[in-house]
Write an enzyme that holds these catalytic residues in place. Structure first.
Site, PDB file in Angstrom:
ATOM      1  N   GLU A 126      44.244  43.907  65.551  1.00  0.00           N
ATOM      2  CA  GLU A 126      44.839  43.021  66.511  1.00  0.00           C
ATOM      3  C   GLU A 126      43.746  42.140  67.357  1.00  0.00           C
ATOM      4  O   GLU A 126      43.476  42.037  68.547  1.00  0.00           O
ATOM      5  CB  GLU A 126      45.248  43.985  67.738  1.00  0.00           C
ATOM      6  CG  GLU A 126      46.234  45.154  67.456  1.00  0.00           C
ATOM      7  CD  GLU A 126      46.743  45.798  68.528  1.00  0.00           C
ATOM      8  OE1 GLU A 126      47.845  46.284  68.298  1.00  0.00           O
ATOM      9  OE2 GLU A 126      45.993  46.138  69.409  1.00  0.00           O
ATOM     10  N   GLU A 152      51.594  49.384  63.462  1.00  0.00           N
ATOM     11  CA  GLU A 152      51.909  50.419  64.588  1.00  0.00           C
ATOM     12  C   GLU A 152      53.129  50.190  65.192  1.00  0.00           C
ATOM     13  O   GLU A 152      53.436  49.265  65.363  1.00  0.00           O
ATOM     14  CB  GLU A 152      50.786  49.971  65.695  1.00  0.00           C
ATOM     15  CG  GLU A 152      49.275  50.229  65.159  1.00  0.00           C
ATOM     16  CD  GLU A 152      48.236  49.790  66.423  1.00  0.00           C
ATOM     17  OE1 GLU A 152      48.633  49.804  67.776  1.00  0.00           O
ATOM     18  OE2 GLU A 152      47.006  49.818  66.035  1.00  0.00           O
TER      19      GLU A 152
END
Length: 413
Positions: free
Chosen positions: A202, A300
């Site tokens: 991320e 995710e």
């Protein structure tokens, strides 16, 4: 684990599918399709997954950096107890028994390439070694995920340090290569078990991360993995841009692009009804996964329809859903809406909430078949978290078993 995809969030509703027990057939039934789960909160700590440890550190403990500093000389002993007990062989056996194929294991740079003067403690790699042995015994494959980079690549608490994103400043990229080198040397040759190495989790351009230097990091990191073992896939993050934005990007190695999909981290998202959540999930598969030229995984995702879990938005933050978060919209917030949702088991949800959770999960499973696979976030939590805790959802029949069984067939057709 923040923000997630804001793509394809049209507010056009869907009609509710009739509940039927059926079997759904994936258009991508290839043997290499990934069906996995993240082992979040284990080797990289997050307040909402293991709140008790952070509460031991007092109010100043908001991430692993400040927790380690607050615990001081007790930090290593306390964290080692957590590492040694949070996950066991029996967890891996249950994961395999649920029909999953992979585990994604987050680890921070400080575990393998500590920087002098920082408060982090070490010892995580011993448990990562154990995890790979457990995975081998259970028949699972492993994604080794560099979840936290020096300086923080996003400013999120799950990067190890909450605050500004200072990765790419000073020596931080060089320090990241040191950590990556250790992970590659230690794990890239674990043929048959370590399937992928995730170069960084991320990275967040909106926090100041520069995309062109990020691409350079991807190229050099991929070359390192390929040199060690060309059979291990290199996983690169889409940096919250969407996987299709990376079409044509070539790192010269076996590559997977990782995108994350959550629908709870803005007032607009938590205000959506179940039909809108389902439509957004289905649109994501069609608009992003199906259009990616690089094999895309949803690294995710979850079944949460609110952001009510205690500390989900940060150690001392409230929720947008009930209006207690600073970014809440008073026009759409539901006062007292987080009652029964801050923790505990999915068993305490109302029948309607259970139905909506199951329906939303099924829609995402159908949608994500347009890609190369997925990893649910997360396997377990200390105090329970309806919509996130996969172990609990399995126990309560809210996650399909077998994985292709459907109560709501054809939602994304």
């Amino acid at each position: 684990m923040k923000f997630g995809s804001l793509l394809g969030l049209s507010l056009v509703g869907l009609s509710v599918a009739s509940p039927v027990t059926n079997v759904w057939k994936s258009p991508r039934a290839a043997d290499d399709f990934i069906r996995g789960v993240n082992l979040g909160g284990w080797l990289v700590l997050e307040p909402w997954i293991t709140p008790g440890i952070f509460e031991e550190g007092g109010d100043s403990a908001v991430d692993e950096w400040t927790l380690s500093a607050a615990l001081g000389h007790r930090a290593h002993e306390r964290l080692k107890l957590h590492w040694n007990t949070f996950m066991e062989q029996k967890d891996f056996d249950r994961i395999k028994g649920a029909g999953l194929t992979h585990v994604r294991i987050p680890i921070g740079y400080w575990a393998v390439a500590p920087i002098q003067g920082e408060p982090f403690v070490q010892g995580q790699v011993d448990m990562l070694d154990a995890a790979i042995d457990w995975a081998r015994h259970s028949g699972l494959k492993v994604n080794v995920d560099l979840h936290g980079a020096p300086g923080s690549q996003n400013g999120f608490d799950n990067s190890g340090r909450l605050g500004p994103a200072n990765w790419q400043k000073g020596d931080t990229v060089a320090q990241t290569y040191k950590a990556l080198d250790v992970l590659i040397q230690r794990y890239a040759k674990k043929d048959g078990v370590v399937d992928e190495i995730n170069l960084i989790n991320e990275p967040f351009p909106q926090a100041g991360i520069q995309v062109e230097p990020l691409k350079d990091y991807y190229r050099q990191g991929a070359a390192k993995v390929k040199s060690a073992n060309p059979n291990v896939a290199v996983v690169i993050s889409d940096a919250f841009m969407g996987p299709s934005k990376w079409n044509g990007f070539d790192v010269g190695a076996k590559t997977i692009i990782d995108t994350h999909h959550y629908q709870v981290f803005s007032p607009q998202l938590v205000a959506m009804d179940i039909n809108q959540h389902v439509k957004a999930a289905c649109d994501f598969g069609n608009d992003e996964l199906a259009k990616s030229s690089i094999p895309a995984i949803v690294g995710e995702w979850c079944g949460a329809l609110t952001d009510c879990t205690q500390y989900l938005n940060g150690r001392h933050e409230g929720a947008r859903y009930d209006g207690t978060h600073k970014d809440s919209d008073p026009k759409t917030a539901v006062p007292n809406g987080c009652v029964r949702k801050t923790g505990g088991s999915a068993s305490q949800l109302t029948d309607e909430e259970k139905t909506n959770t199951r329906r939303y999960i099924e829609a995402q499973l159908d949608s994500f078949s347009k890609g190369h696979g997925w990893f649910w976030w997360t396997w377990k939590t200390e105090r329970g978290s309806p919509g996130w805790d996969l172990n609990d959802l399995l126990s309560n029949g809210l996650f399909p078993q077998p994985l292709d069984s459907r109560m709501f067939l054809g939602q994304c057709n």
